[in-house]
Design a protein around this motif. Structure first.
Motif, PDB file in Angstrom:
ATOM      1  N   ASP A  50      47.407  52.260  46.028  1.00 46.61           N
ATOM      2  CA  ASP A  50      46.567  51.928  47.266  1.00 46.61           C
ATOM      3  C   ASP A  50      47.028  52.763  48.269  1.00 46.61           C
ATOM      4  OD1 ASP A  50      48.531  50.279  48.023  1.00 46.61           O
ATOM      5  OD2 ASP A  50      47.316  48.586  47.647  1.00 46.61           O
ATOM      6  N   ASN A  51      48.154  53.193  48.248  1.00 47.66           N
ATOM      7  CA  ASN A  51      48.467  54.125  49.708  1.00 47.66           C
ATOM      8  C   ASN A  51      48.443  55.531  49.417  1.00 47.66           C
ATOM      9  OD1 ASN A  51      50.721  54.207  47.761  1.00 47.66           O
ATOM     10  ND2 ASN A  51      52.143  53.767  49.845  1.00 47.66           N
ATOM     11  N   HIS A  85      42.881  62.896  43.647  1.00 45.48           N
ATOM     12  CA  HIS A  85      43.526  62.358  42.632  1.00 45.48           C
ATOM     13  C   HIS A  85      43.346  62.694  41.111  1.00 45.48           C
ATOM     14  CE1 HIS A  85      44.722  59.534  45.765  1.00 45.48           C
ATOM     15  NE2 HIS A  85      43.483  59.325  46.160  1.00 45.48           N
ATOM     16  N   PHE A  86      42.188  62.967  41.079  1.00 40.31           N
ATOM     17  CA  PHE A  86      41.606  63.257  39.486  1.00 40.31           C
ATOM     18  C   PHE A  86      40.330  64.595  39.879  1.00 40.31           C
ATOM     19  CE2 PHE A  86      42.670  58.991  39.466  1.00 40.31           C
ATOM     20  CZ  PHE A  86      43.601  59.031  38.351  1.00 40.31           C
ATOM     21  N   THR A  87      40.253  65.623  38.774  1.00 37.38           N
ATOM     22  CA  THR A  87      39.124  66.396  38.878  1.00 37.38           C
ATOM     23  C   THR A  87      38.411  66.354  37.751  1.00 37.38           C
ATOM     24  OG1 THR A  87      40.385  67.729  40.507  1.00 37.38           O
ATOM     25  CG2 THR A  87      38.405  68.646  39.402  1.00 37.38           C
ATOM     26  N   PRO A 106      42.788  55.147  48.746  1.00 32.12           N
ATOM     27  CA  PRO A 106      42.021  53.961  47.780  1.00 32.12           C
ATOM     28  C   PRO A 106      42.164  52.733  48.816  1.00 32.12           C
ATOM     29  CG  PRO A 106      43.536  54.961  46.503  1.00 32.12           C
ATOM     30  CD  PRO A 106      43.701  55.623  47.962  1.00 32.12           C
ATOM     31  N   THR A 107      41.024  51.980  48.603  1.00 36.31           N
ATOM     32  CA  THR A 107      41.037  50.551  49.405  1.00 36.31           C
ATOM     33  C   THR A 107      42.365  49.615  48.874  1.00 36.31           C
ATOM     34  OG1 THR A 107      38.739  50.376  48.860  1.00 36.31           O
ATOM     35  CG2 THR A 107      39.871  48.374  49.543  1.00 36.31           C
ATOM     36  N   ASP A 108      42.883  49.298  49.835  1.00 32.16           N
ATOM     37  CA  ASP A 108      44.121  48.251  49.518  1.00 32.16           C
ATOM     38  C   ASP A 108      43.810  47.131  48.496  1.00 32.16           C
ATOM     39  OD1 ASP A 108      45.769  49.707  51.183  1.00 32.16           O
ATOM     40  OD2 ASP A 108      45.907  48.561  52.911  1.00 32.16           O
ATOM     41  N   VAL A 109      44.638  46.792  47.561  1.00 27.39           N
ATOM     42  CA  VAL A 109      44.343  45.797  46.587  1.00 27.39           C
ATOM     43  C   VAL A 109      45.405  44.793  46.708  1.00 27.39           C
ATOM     44  CG1 VAL A 109      42.813  47.195  45.204  1.00 27.39           C
ATOM     45  CG2 VAL A 109      45.384  47.283  44.655  1.00 27.39           C
ATOM     46  N   GLY A 110      45.190  43.558  46.433  1.00 20.83           N
ATOM     47  CA  GLY A 110      46.389  42.887  46.239  1.00 20.83           C
ATOM     48  C   GLY A 110      46.770  42.625  44.800  1.00 20.83           C
ATOM     49  N   ASN A 128      18.720  69.449  33.503  1.00 17.51           N
ATOM     50  CA  ASN A 128      19.784  69.228  32.532  1.00 17.51           C
ATOM     51  C   ASN A 128      21.060  68.463  33.024  1.00 17.51           C
ATOM     52  OD1 ASN A 128      18.259  70.728  30.284  1.00 17.51           O
ATOM     53  ND2 ASN A 128      18.723  72.436  31.626  1.00 17.51           N
ATOM     54  N   THR A 129      20.945  67.233  32.316  1.00 21.16           N
ATOM     55  CA  THR A 129      21.951  66.377  32.965  1.00 21.16           C
ATOM     56  C   THR A 129      22.736  65.548  31.806  1.00 21.16           C
ATOM     57  OG1 THR A 129      20.831  66.028  34.965  1.00 21.16           O
ATOM     58  CG2 THR A 129      22.356  64.140  34.482  1.00 21.16           C
ATOM     59  N   THR A 130      23.902  65.294  31.851  1.00 17.00           N
ATOM     60  CA  THR A 130      24.628  64.528  30.864  1.00 17.00           C
ATOM     61  C   THR A 130      25.495  63.719  31.556  1.00 17.00           C
ATOM     62  OG1 THR A 130      25.842  64.677  28.781  1.00 17.00           O
ATOM     63  CG2 THR A 130      26.366  66.353  30.380  1.00 17.00           C
ATOM     64  N   SER A 131      25.697  62.520  31.290  1.00 14.73           N
ATOM     65  CA  SER A 131      26.365  61.358  31.966  1.00 14.73           C
ATOM     66  C   SER A 131      27.534  61.036  31.262  1.00 14.73           C
ATOM     67  CB  SER A 131      25.777  60.189  32.522  1.00 14.73           C
ATOM     68  OG  SER A 131      24.141  60.512  33.417  1.00 14.73           O
ATOM     69  N   ARG A 132      28.585  60.610  31.954  1.00 17.16           N
ATOM     70  CA  ARG A 132      29.967  60.121  31.256  1.00 17.16           C
ATOM     71  C   ARG A 132      30.369  58.916  32.123  1.00 17.16           C
ATOM     72  NH1 ARG A 132      33.690  63.888  27.792  1.00 17.16           N
ATOM     73  NH2 ARG A 132      31.973  63.274  26.813  1.00 17.16           N
ATOM     74  N   SER A 133      31.001  58.080  31.424  1.00 21.15           N
ATOM     75  CA  SER A 133      31.631  56.705  32.223  1.00 21.15           C
ATOM     76  C   SER A 133      33.135  56.999  32.304  1.00 21.15           C
ATOM     77  CB  SER A 133      31.436  55.660  31.222  1.00 21.15           C
ATOM     78  OG  SER A 133      29.999  55.327  31.410  1.00 21.15           O
ATOM     79  N   PHE A 134      33.843  56.599  33.571  1.00 16.52           N
ATOM     80  CA  PHE A 134      35.280  56.720  33.667  1.00 16.52           C
ATOM     81  C   PHE A 134      35.744  55.666  34.403  1.00 16.52           C
ATOM     82  CE2 PHE A 134      33.328  60.912  34.004  1.00 16.52           C
ATOM     83  CZ  PHE A 134      33.955  61.675  33.284  1.00 16.52           C
ATOM     84  N   SER A 135      36.808  55.532  34.462  1.00 17.38           N
ATOM     85  CA  SER A 135      37.491  54.262  35.215  1.00 17.38           C
ATOM     86  C   SER A 135      38.691  54.842  35.964  1.00 17.38           C
ATOM     87  CB  SER A 135      37.937  53.069  34.432  1.00 17.38           C
ATOM     88  OG  SER A 135      38.804  53.429  33.403  1.00 17.38           O
ATOM     89  N   ILE A 136      39.229  54.229  37.155  1.00 17.80           N
ATOM     90  CA  ILE A 136      40.298  54.377  37.720  1.00 17.80           C
ATOM     91  C   ILE A 136      40.854  53.142  38.133  1.00 17.80           C
ATOM     92  CG2 ILE A 136      41.313  55.189  39.880  1.00 17.80           C
ATOM     93  CD1 ILE A 136      39.067  57.329  40.081  1.00 17.80           C
ATOM     94  N   THR A 137      42.317  53.113  37.792  1.00 16.46           N
ATOM     95  CA  THR A 137      42.982  51.869  38.277  1.00 16.46           C
ATOM     96  C   THR A 137      43.870  52.191  39.432  1.00 16.46           C
ATOM     97  OG1 THR A 137      43.261  51.253  35.729  1.00 16.46           O
ATOM     98  CG2 THR A 137      44.601  50.120  37.370  1.00 16.46           C
ATOM     99  N   VAL A 138      43.615  50.963  40.299  1.00 10.84           N
ATOM    100  CA  VAL A 138      44.490  51.033  41.556  1.00 10.84           C
ATOM    101  C   VAL A 138      45.545  49.880  41.505  1.00 10.84           C
ATOM    102  CG1 VAL A 138      44.213  51.160  44.075  1.00 10.84           C
ATOM    103  CG2 VAL A 138      42.455  52.217  42.902  1.00 10.84           C
ATOM    104  N   VAL A 139      46.571  50.164  41.865  1.00 10.58           N
ATOM    105  CA  VAL A 139      47.587  49.234  42.109  1.00 10.58           C
ATOM    106  C   VAL A 139      47.968  49.322  43.423  1.00 10.58           C
ATOM    107  CG1 VAL A 139      48.384  49.609  39.429  1.00 10.58           C
ATOM    108  CG2 VAL A 139      49.537  50.931  41.258  1.00 10.58           C
ATOM    109  N   GLU A 140      48.710  47.852  43.638  1.00 10.28           N
ATOM    110  CA  GLU A 140      49.312  47.515  44.994  1.00 10.28           C
ATOM    111  C   GLU A 140      50.745  48.601  45.010  1.00 10.28           C
ATOM    112  OE1 GLU A 140      50.281  44.038  47.792  1.00 10.28           O
ATOM    113  OE2 GLU A 140      50.299  43.786  45.731  1.00 10.28           O
ATOM    114  N   SER A 141      50.589  49.193  46.118  1.00 11.21           N
ATOM    115  CA  SER A 141      51.939  50.078  46.315  1.00 11.21           C
ATOM    116  C   SER A 141      53.130  49.346  46.421  1.00 11.21           C
ATOM    117  CB  SER A 141      51.813  51.013  47.799  1.00 11.21           C
ATOM    118  OG  SER A 141      51.738  50.269  48.654  1.00 11.21           O
TER     119      SER A 141
END
Length: 159
Positions: free
Chosen positions: A71-72, A77-79, A117-121, A139-152
């Motif tokens: 989180d710090n 981070h990603f492309t 990233p927002t600070d997380v506890g 012409n559009t195509t969608s995809r689902s993603f996730s990012i995990t943020v951990v406390e520094s």
């Protein structure tokens, strides 16, 4: 506005309400195409913007977890990446409005996910959807993603 007319290679009348036709190769640059049907009695009807000659963008970034960041962490981070079968430029747009909540942003041109990233506890996973769209906007195509943020580790004082 291109006014080029393309005639169907073949036409089959299936019923009074349905016609089937095959088009020649239509240039993507001129899409969308209107379809005009001229009856044998001289009457006609036109369906505006009925045909799209392009293909949808294809994602090269796998769906699912992009990874974990502290989180710090700052910067890129990603492309995300997608290509268009018609060699058109692809733009990216988040459709879920989650990245802002996470303190991140998506560059619509490059696909880069950046920010602080927002600070997380505790470990927090952000799930979001992104649409990849070609330069026609059709012409559009969608995809689902996730990012995990951990406390520094620095923030918590752990070594």
């Amino acid at each position: 506005l291109d006014t080029t007319q393309y005639n169907a290679n073949s036409t089959t009348v299936i019923s009074s309400a349905e016609i089937s036709f095959n088009t020649p190769n239509l240039p993507v640059a001129n899409e969308p195409y209107d379809v005009k049907v001229i009856n044998t009695n001289g009457g006609s009807a036109t369906l505006i913007d009925a045909l799209d000659a392009g293909g949808v963008p294809t994602w090269t970034t796998a769906a699912g977890s992009l990874g974990t960041i502290q989180d710090n962490a700052t910067g890129t981070h990603f492309t995300l990446a997608a290509t268009d079968p018609d060699s058109q430029a692809v733009t990216f747009a988040e459709t879920t409005l989650v990245l802002t909540t996470a303190g991140l942003s998506l560059n619509s041109t490059t696909g880069a996910i950046t920010g602080d990233p927002t600070d997380v506890g505790s470990t927090t996973t952000y799930n979001f959807d992104v649409a990849a769209t070609d330069s026609t906007g059709l012409n559009t195509t969608s995809r689902s993603f996730s990012i995990t943020v951990v406390e520094s580790i620095t923030k918590t004082g752990r070594t």
